[in-house]
Write a protein that holds these residues in place. Structure first.
Motif, short mmCIF file in Angstrom:
data_model
loop_
_atom_site.label_atom_id
_atom_site.label_comp_id
_atom_site.label_asym_id
_atom_site.label_seq_id
_atom_site.Cartn_x
_atom_site.Cartn_y
_atom_site.Cartn_z
N UNK A 58 0.82 -1.21 0.00
CA UNK A 58 0.00 0.00 0.00
C UNK A 58 0.86 1.27 0.00
N UNK A 59 2.03 1.23 0.67
CA UNK A 59 2.84 2.45 0.74
C UNK A 59 3.43 2.80 -0.63
N UNK A 60 3.89 1.78 -1.34
CA UNK A 60 4.47 2.04 -2.66
C UNK A 60 3.37 2.48 -3.64
N UNK A 61 2.24 1.78 -3.59
CA UNK A 61 1.14 2.14 -4.49
C UNK A 61 0.55 3.51 -4.16
N UNK A 62 0.42 3.83 -2.88
CA UNK A 62 -0.09 5.16 -2.51
C UNK A 62 0.87 6.25 -3.00
N UNK A 63 2.16 5.99 -2.85
CA UNK A 63 3.14 6.98 -3.32
C UNK A 63 2.98 7.22 -4.83
#
Ligand SMILES: [Zn+2]
Length: 477
Positions: A58-63
């Motif tokens: 989720x952190x990579x995709x949110x970024x």
């Protein structure tokens, strides 16, 4: 449980394509409607999510979505709905699907040397979407079924992501035929460069990053020869193309745009994940020791992640304290959601339950949009048998991210804990549906139906079942 409108989200409708598209000779004149594009994109996305290629972080995709949104704002179609996602592949590639779905390989994220370079690739892909290049390519194949078009889109994706795997993915002969025409034409490439460059500049990034990155890729490729990065194959880079972009940026001033901390943290996360925990500890300790290159905050973030993975909790906590102090003393940062998420994980491992719960209460207030933090907090609440608080937290988040399968999984656990069987199976069904596993989703809804429930619940279940069965039938055609 609230009706979650799979109807609206999956938005299934028979494609409104007239029988037999007119043969106009010139493929670029035929195109799909925006709704058709979106449907093909969604269908393709379900298949990607169900595959191992999807990087479920989720952190990579949110970024990627935050960076992408900044660029889309300045595009010719700012209201178009985009979804950016990472692909767990360390080769250099990025690709666009019809309807605004853009995939970015982990390898590309690591190859870019600045955020402007990454933004330049995203701008180029966004422009392929806003100019409807893929839609025109697919429409030109004269298919009248949504699913065969989705199959073609996925075949295109497979070929672009991994040419060796493409053959296995291509099931229909139509898809096989199109494989020869996978690469964008020169006209499309030039258009995507030109419009992409405008987005890049308008969004405040360094326009010189675009030719810079392509030139670096080209140099690297000429050494590798037949092992050309996929990106070069699907977006042919010629000296002419680079020269043309250079010509456009020539008169523009260089901009020294500092990279965001999240750009560096996302890259660090990928680097850390590639190494064994002891290797990563040695790598980041060394980088911090020499103090010559890189960003010390990102390097310490990598070190803490590696220490946590290696179960060196005391040392992780010590380094984390230094890290948070560094962030707090930075005027522009003060606090960062990725670092707070890591801090929560270290605190939890250290075993102070009361302190950890208090930490999360504050952290989710500060960063209500940061899904990685929400997952961890919900999991902790469930472990602490606070199912009701977990349901409240998760329901708010599902309103925000109605396609997030992990939120549904956690919600199903919370309902199970409360003995709410119907709701549990419904939540599980939504999770499977968004993972692209229609069979398992239907099975869960059947279980929910058997568990009884109110008239309202049953009618919701029935309408979801109808929806999923229609999709399944369409997939079998
Ligand atoms: Zn391209």
């Amino acid at each position: 449980m609230k009706k979650l409108a799979l109807v609206l989200l999956l938005c299934f409708a028979p494609p409104a394509i007239p029988d037999g598209l007119p043969d106009l000779g010139d493929v670029s004149q035929i195109t799909l409607s925006p709704a058709q594009e979106r449907q093909i994109g969604r269908q393709s996305m379900l298949q990607i999510r169900a595959s191992k290629e999807y990087l479920d972080d989720a952190e990579i995709n949110d970024y990627l979505n935050q960076l992408g949104a900044k660029l889309v704002e300045n595009s010719p179609e700012p209201s178009l709905d985009f979804e950016f996602f990472a692909i767990n592949d360390y080769t250099v590639n990025a690709f666009a699907l019809p309807g605004g779905f853009i995939g970015v390989n982990a390898g590309l994220l690591l190859t870019t040397q600045s955020e402007s370079e990454l933004a330049s690739v995203l701008s180029h892909e966004i422009s392929h979407v806003t100019q409807h290049h893929l839609a025109r390519m697919i429409a030109g194949q004269k298919n009248d079924s949504l699913v065969s078009m989705a199959a073609i889109a996925v075949a295109i994706l497979a070929a672009r992501t991994n040419p060796q795997a493409a053959e296995a993915a291509i099931v229909s002969s139509q898809a096989g035929a199109i494989q020869k025409q996978l690469n964008f034409t020169r006209t499309y490439e030039e258009e995507a460069d030109r419009i992409g460059l405008q987005l890049l500049q308008k969004s405040g990034f360094d326009p010189h990053a675009m030719p810079g990155f392509l030139e670096r890729l080209q140099k690297a490729t000429s050494l590798l020869d037949s092992n050309a990065p996929n990106y070069m194959r699907t977006h042919p880079i010629t000296s002419d193309r680079i020269a043309e972009i250079e010509n456009r940026v020539q008169k523009l001033p260089y901009r020294l745009i500092p990279d965001s901390l999240n750009f560096q943290l996302v890259r660090t996360k990928l680097i850390e994940a590639q190494k064994s925990a002891p290797e990563a500890i040695a790598y980041f300790s060394d980088a911090l020791g020499t103090q010559k290159y890189g960003n010390p905050i990102a390097q310490r973030y990598g070190l803490v992640r590696a220490l946590l993975r290696n179960h060196e909790i005391k040392r992780a906590a010590k380094e984390l304290a230094v890290l948070r102090k560094q962030v707090q003393s930075n005027q522009t940062l003060k606090v960062n959601p990725m670092i707070e998420t890591l801090a929560g994980q270290v605190k939890r491992e250290a075993g102070d339950k009361v302190g950890t719960l208090a930490f999360y209460r504050t952290a989710v207030q500060n960063f209500p949009q940061h899904r990685a933090l929400i997952y961890d907090y919900a999991d902790l609440l469930l472990q602490d048998k606070q199912a009701e608080s977990a349901v409240k937290l998760l329901s708010e988040q599902i309103n925000r991210h109605p396609r997030d399968t992990r939120l549904y999984d956690l919600q199903a656990r919370a309902y199970a804990m409360q003995g709410m069987t119907i709701e549990q199976h419904q939540a599980q069904a939504y999770s499977y549906a968004w993972q692209g596993n229609l069979y398992a989703a239907i099975e869960q809804l059947e279980l929910a139906k058997q568990a009884g429930g109110s008239f309202y619940q049953l009618s919701t279940i029935e309408s979801d079942l109808r929806e999923l069965r229609e999709l399944q039938n369409e997939n079998m055609k």
